[in-house]
Design a protein around this motif. Structure first.
Motif, PDB file in Angstrom:
ATOM      1  N   THR A  50       0.543  -1.399   0.046  1.00 53.94           N
ATOM      2  CA  THR A  50       0.125  -0.039   0.082  1.00 53.94           C
ATOM      3  C   THR A  50       1.164   0.917  -0.098  1.00 53.94           C
ATOM      4  OG1 THR A  50      -1.577  -1.666   1.202  1.00 53.94           O
ATOM      5  CG2 THR A  50      -2.244   1.315   0.977  1.00 53.94           C
ATOM      6  N   LYS A  51       2.007   1.276   1.008  1.00 56.00           N
ATOM      7  CA  LYS A  51       2.845   2.650   0.992  1.00 56.00           C
ATOM      8  C   LYS A  51       3.641   2.448  -0.422  1.00 56.00           C
ATOM      9  CE  LYS A  51       6.857   4.320   3.603  1.00 56.00           C
ATOM     10  NZ  LYS A  51       7.496   5.255   2.638  1.00 56.00           N
ATOM     11  N   ASN A  52       4.534   2.424  -1.581  1.00 50.34           N
ATOM     12  CA  ASN A  52       4.410   1.357  -2.432  1.00 50.34           C
ATOM     13  C   ASN A  52       3.274   2.267  -3.887  1.00 50.34           C
ATOM     14  OD1 ASN A  52       7.704   2.798  -1.883  1.00 50.34           O
ATOM     15  ND2 ASN A  52       7.297   0.866  -1.584  1.00 50.34           N
TER      16      ASN A  52
END
Length: 880
Positions: free
Chosen positions: A83-85
């Protein structure tokens, strides 16, 4: 270097996307279903495919690898999300072999969000009875469109969302059968689907980056014209699409667009490459416009114009934004930057050539004077901070790029291009650009590819003299010392704070001197300055001016006496020369390399000036001084009287009434002078403004010329208190004018009490579209009486503000920057730093750094010059 980038693995490469969207829920939860068949080239054996997704849910994935005869589909064994990237890994139980073609099929679900990013919905109030299929809820009616730059295609469909991973696109969408769908390419076919719906398919696109894909649907209608040039033997259709009832306001954009397409085809030596040009007005839009290939999307005020009801300044805006986006169809779309660090290549060039096209269509507008007073001064402002960045800035991850869509990429980039084009000669420059475009058609390119083409076209080593301008932070100031018959010049880095340390002053820029000298102010051919210091001889010191027509991107610091001399020779200076001198004098005062009293004395030479663009620079330089010293009542009142004296003769001469013979610039000057003089307390102007305001609010809409609404509303609110403010607030809620909302928002910031300022902020967050909230905060922070209220309100309501704007960091960062950077207090700067210290500031951290640096510079300036300014105002009768 590519190795410094956080990019997708290179084991697979996309070649074509076949995207179909269906089951669109045009009410909460606003979801849709999608399928993408993605043609891939598998470069090396792998057991997984990693691509970009953001806020998508993948239902299933399978891959078919073509080998020998036919391959069979292999279902994925696992789908996992980073999700972060904003990445997703699709894993398989068996190894996928190297192959020229494989088809990855993904079924997924997305959301038509309300963040102005990805595939999103725009709320609007219909101008006429809308079609039955139009989406609506208790909040309003909706149209739908996309905004994928820089990296939001991944919010709409799974993709390889990097600029150099180009592919072709097939696209189809299922919509209510009484609505219209658009995409980059012309419609291929429409077929009936479920009851009351149709599926619209589009022709295959050329090879392009994901960020340039676009689609939209809604209750659209259009105005149409055709190019005058023939493309493959026929004229191309050019259309401006709007929601129903607004299409006639697209005529100015339409008339400009078909001419500009032909003009760019001619000067680039490459025909416009697509079979149509569509411009779509979008009701909610985070930027000004977006250059999607063949389907360019615009904020309404950047593409619509009502000949009878719009402020004339929007005429200029529409023509320029149309030209800027059309420039991208070649420079950005046909040839795309290799990676986001070269964003400036797209934006800097499109800005310069956009103005070049406007100048071609409207030579009477003096657009280069406008460029110098608006674009260039804005670029100087940001680039004179320690927290600036080089034009070409390292970008490791695509998620960092939104914060460099700023005045450095656009305005410094275009200023440096203007300097280079002026030095090489515009024809030579455009020849190099054409060669560059031809060499990299449908591909990606780097800055050095452009320099190589320009070097070849000009026979000069462009790379050597341009590299410092692109790779290094900041810009130089050229300080001049006079001796009989000669001048000595020294270049050094310029900082607003005025405290340049030796390690910050290492760059030696290539600086074209642009010297005018002698009784006739003729051009003196001189070599560029390529050393830290040099001497130029045989100068007629009765008159000389460096940086003729302000084509060089640098400041000049003239001896104080020379500024006085030049103020007596204004007739020898061009409009851009005057603007440059005023801007430089103001900047030197701020940095402590010149004096505020020198600037105020210099400005006293301009009351007889009759050019809008020069007056614009005079008054913005003065506004900076007034803003900086506004917390001292005596000095503030003295500067108000000074402003009044400066503008009185000019405002009384120009009057209120527009004449048939008035050109565009005269109309703009009238609006500027009436606003400035009225807000400074010019009694006749205030009385007339209040009279016209009352008639207007009583129902006589002709009582105020459309171009004077902002001036009248501001003067009325400043002098009429709560009653006038509430009348303008009601005008915001009821106006049908395309620019009416922007004008009322800018005006309401003239309230004079913290109570009304808080009321305006509450009203803004309750009733104003997210895209326009920065206008609320900015108009209040430009007003010294309410500036602190904006910051106090931001602190007290931070969770709500963060939630409201956090879906689109561009919008949040712009709000913070424009609302906070006018302060001139070390205490406020410390308070801002302390407040954000424990917050997650990712996505707007660069904006906060700029705010901090700007406020510190303002505070130093105030501390240093306050008493000197008080003394000067006293000596000249402005304070007792």
């Amino acid at each position: 270097m590519a190795s410094d980038r956080d990019v997708l693995p290179d084991n697979v490469k996309p070649t074509n996307y076949n995207i179909s969207l269906f089951d669109l829920q045009t009410s909460a939860p606003w979801t849709y279903q999608g399928k993408v068949d993605l043609d891939l080239q598998i470069n090396k054996p792998t057991t997984s495919v990693i691509l970009n997704t953001h806020q998508l849910k993948l239902h299933s994935a399978s891959i078919t690898v073509e080998s020998g005869k036919h391959g069979s589909a292999i279902k994925s064994s696992d789908i996992s999300y980073d999700t972060k990237n904003q990445r997703c890994t699709i894993s398989f139980d068996q190894e996928l072999p190297q192959a020229k073609k494989a088809v990855l099929s993904i079924e997924f679900e997305g959301t038509m969000n309300n963040h102005m990013a990805g595939f999103y919905r725009s709320k609007y109030k219909p101008a006429v009875e809308p079609a039955k299929g139009v989406a609506k809820d208790e909040d309003g009616h909706y149209m739908f469109s996309t905004q994928f730059e820089s990296s939001d295609a991944r919010r709409a469909f799974p993709c390889f969302d990097e600029p150099n991973l180009k592919a072709t696109f097939d696209f189809s969408i299922e919509i209510p059968d009484d609505l219209c769908a658009l995409s980059n390419m012309p419609e291929k076919e429409t077929r009936k689907s479920k009851d009351g719906h149709k599926i619209v398919s589009f022709e295959k696109s050329p090879v392009m980056s994901t960020y340039l894909l676009a689609w939209g649907f809604g209750d659209f209608e259009y105005v149409e014209d055709f190019t005058r040039r023939k493309y493959n033997g026929k004229a191309l259709p050019v259309r401006v699409y709007t929601t129903r009832g607004l299409k006639q306001q697209g005529m100015l954009a339409l008339e400009s667009a078909h001419q500009i397409v032909d003009y760019f085809s001619e000067i680039f030596g490459i025909d416009y490459p697509l079979p149509k040009v569509d411009l779509l007005a979008v009701h909610e839009f985070s930027h000004g416009a977006m250059e999607n290939w063949g389907l360019i999307t615009y904020r309404t005020t950047a593409v619509l114009f009502d000949e009878y009801a719009s402020d004339q300044k929007y005429r200029n805006r529409v023509v320029y934004v149309v030209a800027h986006e059309l420039a991208h169809q070649w420079f950005g779309n046909l040839v795309t930057m290799d990676w986001w660090n070269e964003l400036w290549l797209n934006e800097g060039f499109a800005t310069w050539v956009g103005w070049y096209a406007v100048d071609h269509l409207h030579p009477d507008w003096n657009v280069w004077g406008q460029f110098v007073t608006e674009s260039m001064q804005m670029a100087f402002q940001l680039d004179s901070l320690r927290t600036s960045h080089p034009i070409e800035v390292p970008v490791r991850n695509a998620l960092e790029v939104d914060q460099i869509f700023d005045h450095i990429s656009y305005l410094k980039g275009s200023s440096v291009i203007r300097m280079l084009a002026s030095h090489l000669g515009v024809e030579t420059f455009l020849k190099g650009v054409s060669d560059y475009l031809k060499a990299h058609t449908y591909g990606n390119a780097k800055t050095n590819d452009l320099w190589a083409a320009l070097s070849k076209a000009s026979g000069m080593d462009v790379t050597t003299f341009m590299d410092p301008w692109i790779q290094k932070i900041g810009f130089p100031v050229v300080t001049v010392a006079e001796e009989p018959g000669q001048i000595s010049v020294k270049q050094s880095r310029f900082l607003t704070s005025g405290e340049v340390k030796p390690d910050e002053d290492q760059t030696v820029w290539w600086i074209p001197m642009g010297l005018k000298t002698g009784a006739q102010a003729t051009d003196a051919k001189r070599e560029a300055l390529t050393e830290k210091e040099d001497t130029y001889r045989d100068i007629d010191t009765s008159f000389y001016k460096l940086n003729a027509d302000q084509t060089g991107f640098y400041r000049t610091n003239m001896p104080p006496q020379r500024l006085v001399q030049l103020s007596k020779s204004l007739d020898k200076l061009s409009v851009t020369d005057k603007i440059g001198l005023i801007g430089d004098a103001g900047a030197m005062a701020t940095a402590g390399e010149g004096t505020t009293t020198g600037l105020l004395s210099f400005l006293e030479a301009f009351p007889a000036e009759d050019n809008y663009l020069v007056w614009s620079e005079v008054l913005s330089s003065l506004a900076k001084v007034r803003s900086t010293f506004s917390s001292d009542e005596q000095v503030s009142e003295g500067l108000r009287k000074y402003s009044l004296k400066l503008t009185t003769d000019a405002v009384e001469k120009i009057g209120w009434d527009f004449q048939a013979k008035d050109d565009y610039l005269t109309g703009q000057l009238r609006a500027l002078l009436l606003s400035s003089a009225g807000l400074a307390g010019h009694e006749k102007t205030v009385a007339e403004a209040q009279k016209r305001f009352k008639s207007f609010m009583d129902g006589d809409k002709k009582a105020i010329h459309p171009s004077l609404r902002a001036a009248v509303f501001k003067i009325a609110i400043k002098n009429g208190g709560k009653e006038a403010y509430q009348a303008v607030q009601n005008e915001y809620l009821t106006t049908t004018s395309v620019d009416g909302k922007e004008i009322t928002l800018q005006s309401m910031g003239q309230v004079q009490t913290p109570e009304l300022a808080r009321d305006y902020l509450d009203f803004g967050f309750a009733k104003v579209a997210t895209q326009d909230l920065h206008s609320v905060g900015m108009s209040l922070s430009n007003n010294a009486k309410t500036r602190l209220t904006v910051w106090e309100y931001t602190k007290a309501n931070w969770p709500m503000i963060r939630e409201r704007m956090g879906g689109n960091m561009v919008v949040l960062e712009r709000f913070l920057r424009t609302c906070l950077q006018k302060h001139a207090s070390f205490e406020v700067e410390k308070d801002i730093e302390s407040f954000f210290k424990d917050k997650d500031n990712e996505g707007y951290d660069r904006g906060l750094a700029v705010v901090s640096d700007t406020i510190k510079g303002n505070a130093r300036y105030r501390e240093r010059d306050l008493e000197v300014v008080r003394e000067w105002l006293g000596a000249n009768g402005y304070v007792k």
